[in-house]
Design an enzyme around this catalytic site. Sequence first.
Site, PDB file in Angstrom:
ATOM      1  N   SER A 122      17.673  17.935 101.794  1.00  0.00           N
ATOM      2  CA  SER A 122      17.505  16.549 101.365  1.00  0.00           C
ATOM      3  C   SER A 122      16.047  16.210 101.077  1.00  0.00           C
ATOM      4  O   SER A 122      15.738  15.534 100.089  1.00  0.00           O
ATOM      5  CB  SER A 122      18.048  15.588 102.430  1.00  0.00           C
ATOM      6  OG  SER A 122      19.449  15.537 102.394  1.00  0.00           O
ATOM      7  N   ASP A 139      26.813  14.086 106.020  1.00  0.00           N
ATOM      8  CA  ASP A 139      27.584  15.038 106.825  1.00  0.00           C
ATOM      9  C   ASP A 139      26.873  16.387 106.817  1.00  0.00           C
ATOM     10  O   ASP A 139      27.477  17.428 106.578  1.00  0.00           O
ATOM     11  CB  ASP A 139      29.004  15.180 106.259  1.00  0.00           C
ATOM     12  CG  ASP A 139      29.920  15.967 107.189  1.00  0.00           C
ATOM     13  OD1 ASP A 139      29.624  16.041 108.398  1.00  0.00           O
ATOM     14  OD2 ASP A 139      30.925  16.510 106.697  1.00  0.00           O
ATOM     15  N   HIS A 142      23.544  18.761 112.230  1.00  0.00           N
ATOM     16  CA  HIS A 142      23.755  17.859 113.366  1.00  0.00           C
ATOM     17  C   HIS A 142      22.626  17.893 114.380  1.00  0.00           C
ATOM     18  O   HIS A 142      22.754  17.307 115.463  1.00  0.00           O
ATOM     19  CB  HIS A 142      25.089  18.173 114.046  1.00  0.00           C
ATOM     20  CG  HIS A 142      26.275  17.695 113.261  1.00  0.00           C
ATOM     21  ND1 HIS A 142      26.173  17.285 111.953  1.00  0.00           N
ATOM     22  CD2 HIS A 142      27.577  17.549 113.597  1.00  0.00           C
ATOM     23  CE1 HIS A 142      27.367  16.915 111.515  1.00  0.00           C
ATOM     24  NE2 HIS A 142      28.237  17.057 112.493  1.00  0.00           N
TER      25      HIS A 142
END
Length: 208
Positions: A122, A139, A142
């Site tokens: 990202s 998503d 994590h």
Amino acid sequence: MAVSLPIDVSLVKGFLADDEADALYRYGCVQAANGALLEGGSYCGKSTLYLSQACRDTAPATAVVYAVDHHIGSEEHQLGEMFHDPELYNAEEARFDTLAEFRRNIRRAGFEEWVVPLVAPSEVCAKHWQTPLAMVFIDGGHSLEAALSDYRCWAMHIQRGGILAIHDLFTAPEEGGQAPIAIYRLALASGLFEPLERVNSLGVLRRI
């Protein structure tokens, strides 16, 4: 809402529950007419298929899904980890690699017209990002670092009235990792988002 896809989605690798997928499609249908959709974390394309179906059903001439993923897996997908899938491990290069499977699923569904794969983290994709986003689905990794990066890179590009959806929200550590719910709470605390609904482990917010 039962969503009919061009391929058997039960054969697509992924961790999206049916009710969560239906919710993504439902919000995607509303938002696809308002601007671009983006997901951070595509894996093998299960969520991409539902967002693409929403684009095709709602605004086929203009809608698009930006699918952001480096395709080398999150921490839990690596060799020896809990969610490692040996079928997605490239032994020759000694790395986890979901890109070929992702592209295959999008191609089999006939959705290439609506999907723009961005094969990078990202923070790389967002460096010069200018396009307002009608919906963002997070998503990705994590770890707290990865989740915060996805949130900080994309949340401020969501236009007013747009949707922020975050997957894998668990209130207790024994249920799952706490990074996704941490950025969900961060979004609420920012005053820029209001909660709309929770569907299983999917949280949906609207940009005020």
